[in-house]
Design a protein around this motif. Sequence first.
Motif: not given
Length: 78
Positions: A52-63
């Motif tokens: 899922y995405n924690t709210g970042t704009n640079d990666k689709v999935l970061d966690a």
Amino acid sequence: MERPTNTVIQTNCGKRFDLSRAFPFARNLAAPYGAHNFAVYKANGSYYIKGYNTGTNDKVLDAFELISENEAMKYLKH
């Protein structure tokens, strides 16, 4: 489906998985990237991983986290 640049990920509990060998079966990867993005994978035959995405704009999935089969199946119904 867009895959992360690095296909080897680490879940929040420390297990590592290669998503290039996992089966994606539920996802919402709509742009722009943000907290609405998620993907659920089945890996190694018995593990379910939610990215899922924690709210970042640079990666689709970061966690990433391991989830139960029951929780994974709920994503198929949405």
